[in-house]
Write a protein that holds these residues in place. Structure first.
Motif, short mmCIF file in Angstrom:
data_model
loop_
_atom_site.label_atom_id
_atom_site.label_comp_id
_atom_site.label_asym_id
_atom_site.label_seq_id
_atom_site.Cartn_x
_atom_site.Cartn_y
_atom_site.Cartn_z
N GLY A 165 -0.98 49.57 -58.49
CA GLY A 165 0.21 49.01 -59.13
C GLY A 165 1.31 50.02 -59.41
O GLY A 165 2.46 49.84 -58.98
N PRO A 166 1.02 51.10 -60.15
CA PRO A 166 2.07 52.09 -60.44
C PRO A 166 2.64 52.73 -59.19
O PRO A 166 3.85 52.98 -59.10
N ALA A 167 1.78 53.01 -58.19
CA ALA A 167 2.26 53.63 -56.96
C ALA A 167 3.19 52.68 -56.21
O ALA A 167 4.22 53.11 -55.65
N ILE A 168 2.85 51.40 -56.17
CA ILE A 168 3.70 50.42 -55.49
C ILE A 168 5.04 50.31 -56.21
O ILE A 168 6.10 50.25 -55.58
N ALA A 169 5.00 50.29 -57.55
CA ALA A 169 6.24 50.23 -58.31
C ALA A 169 7.11 51.45 -58.04
O ALA A 169 8.33 51.35 -57.90
N GLY A 170 6.48 52.61 -57.93
CA GLY A 170 7.22 53.83 -57.64
C GLY A 170 7.82 53.80 -56.25
O GLY A 170 8.95 54.24 -56.05
N TYR A 171 7.08 53.26 -55.30
CA TYR A 171 7.59 53.18 -53.93
C TYR A 171 8.78 52.22 -53.87
O TYR A 171 9.77 52.48 -53.17
N ARG A 172 8.67 51.09 -54.59
CA ARG A 172 9.80 50.15 -54.64
C ARG A 172 11.03 50.84 -55.21
O ARG A 172 12.14 50.72 -54.69
N ARG A 173 10.82 51.56 -56.31
CA ARG A 173 11.92 52.26 -56.95
C ARG A 173 12.53 53.30 -56.02
O ARG A 173 13.75 53.46 -55.94
N PHE A 174 11.66 54.01 -55.30
CA PHE A 174 12.12 55.03 -54.35
C PHE A 174 13.03 54.40 -53.30
O PHE A 174 14.11 54.91 -52.99
N GLY A 175 12.60 53.27 -52.73
CA GLY A 175 13.41 52.58 -51.72
C GLY A 175 14.73 52.09 -52.27
O GLY A 175 15.77 52.18 -51.59
N GLU A 176 14.71 51.59 -53.50
CA GLU A 176 15.95 51.11 -54.12
C GLU A 176 16.93 52.25 -54.34
O GLU A 176 18.15 52.09 -54.12
N LEU A 177 16.42 53.40 -54.78
CA LEU A 177 17.31 54.54 -55.01
C LEU A 177 17.90 55.07 -53.70
O LEU A 177 19.07 55.45 -53.66
N GLN A 210 9.99 48.65 -39.37
CA GLN A 210 8.92 49.00 -40.31
C GLN A 210 9.46 49.27 -41.70
O GLN A 210 8.88 48.82 -42.71
N PHE A 211 10.58 49.96 -41.79
CA PHE A 211 11.17 50.26 -43.09
C PHE A 211 11.58 48.98 -43.81
O PHE A 211 11.28 48.78 -45.00
N GLN A 212 12.26 48.09 -43.11
CA GLN A 212 12.70 46.84 -43.73
C GLN A 212 11.52 45.95 -44.08
O GLN A 212 11.51 45.27 -45.12
N SER A 213 10.50 45.93 -43.22
CA SER A 213 9.31 45.12 -43.49
C SER A 213 8.59 45.64 -44.74
O SER A 213 8.12 44.85 -45.57
N LEU A 214 8.49 46.95 -44.87
CA LEU A 214 7.88 47.52 -46.07
C LEU A 214 8.61 47.08 -47.32
O LEU A 214 7.99 46.67 -48.32
N ARG A 215 9.92 47.18 -47.32
CA ARG A 215 10.70 46.79 -48.49
C ARG A 215 10.48 45.32 -48.82
O ARG A 215 10.32 44.94 -49.99
N ARG A 216 10.46 44.47 -47.79
CA ARG A 216 10.31 43.04 -48.01
C ARG A 216 8.93 42.70 -48.57
O ARG A 216 8.80 41.97 -49.56
N HIS A 217 7.89 43.24 -47.96
CA HIS A 217 6.54 42.87 -48.38
C HIS A 217 6.11 43.57 -49.66
O HIS A 217 5.27 43.04 -50.40
N LEU A 218 6.67 44.72 -49.96
CA LEU A 218 6.38 45.37 -51.24
C LEU A 218 6.85 44.53 -52.42
O LEU A 218 6.31 44.64 -53.52
N ALA A 219 7.84 43.69 -52.18
CA ALA A 219 8.36 42.85 -53.25
C ALA A 219 7.44 41.67 -53.55
O ALA A 219 7.58 41.02 -54.59
N THR A 220 6.46 41.41 -52.67
CA THR A 220 5.65 40.20 -52.84
C THR A 220 4.14 40.47 -52.87
O THR A 220 3.37 39.54 -53.12
#
Length: 215
Positions: A108-120, A173-183
């Motif tokens: 959970g925390p790692a996924i949240a961090g990865y989401r945050r990283f992509g957003e930044l 792959q980058f866009q797919s990661l961002r999309r699926h990390l959200a769900t």
């Protein structure tokens, strides 16, 4: 053995510098943290940091250089098709990323961090520009290698468009990661979903290259 130890220490230092930069980036944003901060946190000089990373942007997006190395090696191997070579690199990168999500137990925390990283990254113009410039370098390298396979010049239309299509798989792959990390919060499911998206795109590229490009 001495050379092996030296290389291992260099890899460890590079990883430490990049991990520290990523942490400071997540905590403070790109503009607020300095290369000096990374150096101080790692107990080295600022010059040492720049010996490993030529720019502040490359500190944060160090994985791109690994991709470049993989491209040079993979596309130079004429025993596999260009698309299959690209898929091998992408799969290795995705496997490493999803394995990292479970390294601490609870993903959970790692996924949240990865989401945050992509957003930044998405909200930082200089990092977006660095990504774009690096992708242009990838296309140029891929065009050279593909042209060599086909006995053409790198600036001929065929290797240019083939390289652009091939590197488009990284964007997928980058866009797919961002999309699926959200769900999803399941790294194994994430890997399967992203892999499926990339392979869908790869089939289109493979069909085009098989029909119009020497193997």
């Amino acid at each position: 053995m001495t050379e092996g130890l030296r290389e291992r220490k260099k890899r460890e230092m590079r990883r430490q510098l990049s991990d520290t930069a990523a942490r400071l980036f997540l905590e403070h944003g790109f503009d607020a943290f300095r290369v000096t901060d990374v150096a101080e946190a790692c107990g080295v000089s600022e010059k040492t940091v720049f010996n490993y990373f030529p720019t502040k942007e490359s500190l944060v997006l160090d994985q791109l250089e690994t991709t470049m190395s993989g491209l040079r090696t993979g596309l130079a191997d004429h025993s596999v098709s260009p698309v299959q070579a690209a898929l091998r690199i992408l799969d290795a990168e995705l496997t490493a990323m999803t394995a990292g999500l479970t390294a601490g137990g609870d993903p959970g925390p790692a996924i949240a961090g990865y989401r945050r990283f992509g957003e930044l990254i998405a909200s930082t113009p200089s990092l977006r520009a660095y990504q774009s410039d690096t992708m242009d370098r990838f296309v140029a390298v891929a065009a050279e290698l593909l042209a060599d396979r086909a006995g053409q010049r790198p600036d001929d239309p065929e290797p240019q468009i083939a390289a652009t299509a091939l590197l488009g798989l990284w964007r997928v792959q980058f866009q797919s990661l961002r999309r699926h990390l959200a769900t999803t919060s399941d790294p194994a499911k994430l890997r399967d979903e992203v892999t499926a998206d990339v392979h869908r795109a790869a089939r289109l590229v493979e069909n085009g290259l098989t029909s119009n490009w020497p193997s």
